[in-house]
Design a protein around this motif. Structure first.
Motif, PDB file in Angstrom:
ATOM      1  N   GLN A 133      56.221  45.494   3.939  1.00  0.00           N
ATOM      2  CA  GLN A 133      57.431  44.856   3.521  1.00  0.00           C
ATOM      3  C   GLN A 133      57.876  45.726   1.702  1.00  0.00           C
ATOM      4  O   GLN A 133      56.256  45.874   1.394  1.00  0.00           O
ATOM      5  N   LYS A 134      58.848  45.715   1.361  1.00  0.00           N
ATOM      6  CA  LYS A 134      58.894  46.060   0.142  1.00  0.00           C
ATOM      7  C   LYS A 134      59.736  45.769  -1.217  1.00  0.00           C
ATOM      8  O   LYS A 134      60.478  44.461  -0.051  1.00  0.00           O
ATOM      9  N   PRO A 135      59.811  45.350  -1.805  1.00  0.00           N
ATOM     10  CA  PRO A 135      61.446  44.582  -2.580  1.00  0.00           C
ATOM     11  C   PRO A 135      62.522  45.013  -1.909  1.00  0.00           C
ATOM     12  O   PRO A 135      63.117  44.066  -2.121  1.00  0.00           O
ATOM     13  N   ALA A 136      62.844  46.324  -1.337  1.00  0.00           N
ATOM     14  CA  ALA A 136      63.955  46.173  -0.988  1.00  0.00           C
ATOM     15  C   ALA A 136      63.750  45.423   0.461  1.00  0.00           C
ATOM     16  O   ALA A 136      65.361  45.292   1.098  1.00  0.00           O
ATOM     17  N   GLY A 137      62.594  44.855   1.266  1.00  0.00           N
ATOM     18  CA  GLY A 137      63.306  43.988   2.076  1.00  0.00           C
ATOM     19  C   GLY A 137      62.042  44.463   3.241  1.00  0.00           C
ATOM     20  O   GLY A 137      61.493  45.395   2.852  1.00  0.00           O
ATOM     21  N   PHE A 138      62.680  43.983   3.891  1.00  0.00           N
ATOM     22  CA  PHE A 138      61.157  44.643   5.546  1.00  0.00           C
ATOM     23  C   PHE A 138      61.741  45.598   5.500  1.00  0.00           C
ATOM     24  O   PHE A 138      62.864  45.744   6.186  1.00  0.00           O
ATOM     25  N   GLN A 139      60.272  46.420   6.021  1.00  0.00           N
ATOM     26  CA  GLN A 139      61.181  47.925   6.275  1.00  0.00           C
ATOM     27  C   GLN A 139      60.426  48.239   7.664  1.00  0.00           C
ATOM     28  O   GLN A 139      58.781  48.522   7.835  1.00  0.00           O
ATOM     29  N   ALA A 140      60.756  49.630   8.061  1.00  0.00           N
ATOM     30  CA  ALA A 140      59.833  50.357   9.293  1.00  0.00           C
ATOM     31  C   ALA A 140      60.049  51.634   9.692  1.00  0.00           C
ATOM     32  O   ALA A 140      61.345  51.974   9.171  1.00  0.00           O
TER      33      ALA A 140
END
Length: 443
Positions: A133-140
């Motif tokens: 989880q990052k400020p930009a949103g959920f990432q993978a």
């Protein structure tokens, strides 16, 4: 002809031709690193990894007219020696890599490793997935076995929605060389090492990937509507089966590829297999094994759909042979010249009305149901369509919700199955006929 270049200029690219269509046309000749669609001009620019790959492609198509979806396309070397953009909004170089950084926008439903694997595995073997989880949103971060698989996945899935109206994918290339995965769970997975432990409670998932792997690249161009067609829909499954599952179905299988053996090689082909197996789920691709002509590999949309196919078709009779249907040891089918692609086929049944299609799943029966028929269809027309495939015991044409439909009862399940695999998706007076097995006992 222009000076040889690794950039190929393609003309007469109609609106019906997709990026994936062009990739399939040139992929046999080498790795495709970049693709620009010039929609306003009905053209495209495609960059191969090296000049020799581009030369091989153009030498081949100098003798064989390339055609996509019935339209001839024309290819030549581009005056560009290198493409600097991958789409109109690209502002800087975006070097292809086998590891993708995926950001999920408008996330209204939880996204797990299993969900991502179902979305990305149709485009190649996925080795590892890490989510955070990052400020930009959920990432993978998603690591493929090959760079070409990553390029294909990015081209095909960029700006697509996992679910209708939400969970939109923004895909960039990472500059990492290898993902480090320590635990196999809902947030990280190493598909090459199933023996990793699950994460201890309270421990943060895969510390060190919070920066997105020092990725670089920019967001792709505007959204393409519609949900991803291969995604298993838990709500649709629950609605179809009343919250439970059919007897014998576990719902826990994650293997998407099915091995079918004891086929009749003189009568079977990929489209006939598609017609049969698409009753149980969407089809990604099919490969007939040339060294074993009575064997085929079929990659389904997800593990649940593959389990339905194995459960309901094991032991079915077709063209005088009893089918053996089992899960394959291969996670997916590598795309190549000897595979038939169905991932974008509008004949896949589960793109719409998934709950209804799950509800119709059953072993082959003696009765078939025909729909999407012409309004002026007669019983004689129906009999003429399917009578070559066996003894018809009874038939009926009827109307439901203003649409003509039909039922045909054969003498045996094998005859009904043959009619379905041979005549599903055939044209009748301008209509594409849809055929399923009916669970009714008589007409």
């Amino acid at each position: 002809m222009a000076e040889p270049s690794k950039v190929i200029h393609v003309r007469n690219v109609g609106h019906e031709i997709s990026e994936n269509d062009l990739i399939q046309l040139f992929q046999p000749f080498g790795v495709i690193t970049k693709l620009v669609m010039l929609r306003a001009k009905n053209q495209a620019l495609l960059q191969m990894q090296d000049i020799s790959s581009a030369v091989n492609a153009l030498q081949y198509y100098a003798n064989v007219q390339p055609s996509i979806r019935g339209r001839n396309v024309y290819v030549q070397f581009s005056s560009h020696q290198e493409l600097t953009t991958m789409d109109q909004n690209q502002g800087r170089e975006d070097e292809p890599n086998r590891i993708l950084l995926v950001t999920v926008h408008h996330m209204m439903y939880p996204i797990t490793v299993d969900v991502l694997h179902q979305v990305f595995s149709p485009h190649g073997y996925v080795e590892k997935i890490v989510t955070f989880q990052k400020p930009a949103g959920f990432q993978a971060l998603i690591q493929y076995q090959s760079r070409q698989s990553a390029v294909t996945a990015r081209t095909t899935l960029q700006a697509r929605n996992i679910y209708d109206g939400c969970c939109q994918l923004e895909i960039q290339f990472s500059n990492l060389d290898e993902l480090q995965v320590h635990y196999n769970n809902d947030r990280s997975r190493d598909f090459t090492n199933p023996n990793l432990p699950t994460e201890q409670k309270g421990r943060p998932s895969q510390a060190g990937y919070g920066d997105g792997g020092s990725m670089y690249g920019v967001q792709g161009s505007g959204a393409r509507g519609g949900g991803f067609p291969q995604m298993a829909n838990a709500a649709a499954i629950a609605a179809a089966f009343g919250g439970g599952l059919p007897p014998g179905i576990t719902g826990t299988n994650d293997r998407c590829t099915v091995l079918v053996s004891n086929l009749n090689p003189d009568r079977i082909d990929e489209d006939k297999l598609f017609n049969l197996f698409s009753i149980y789920g969407n089809i990604v691709r099919i490969k007939l094994l040339r060294n074993k002509p009575d064997h085929a590999l079929i990659q389904m949309g997800d593990g649940f759909q593959a389990e339905l196919a194995v459960h309901f078709l094991k032991g079915a009779m077709l063209f005088g042979k009893q089918l053996e249907v089992n899960f394959s040891k291969y996670a997916n089918i590598i795309q190549g010249p000897d595979t038939h692609e169905y991932v974008n086929s509008n004949l896949n049944r589960f793109n719409r009305n998934a709950a209804k299609n799950y509800r119709y799943c059953c072993s082959p029966t003696k009765m078939i149901h025909l729909s999407t028929l012409p309004q002026d269809i007669t019983e004689e027309d129906i009999i003429n369509l399917v009578e070559d495939h066996g003894t018809i015991v009874n038939s009926k044409v009827f109307e439901m919700n203003g649409k003509k439909q039909a039922l045909v009862l054969f003498d045996t399940e094998e005859q009904a199955t043959e009619a379905l695999v041979c005549k599903h998706a055939s044209s009748l007076a301008g209509s594409i006929v849809r055929i399923s097995f009916s669970q009714l006992q008589n007409i």
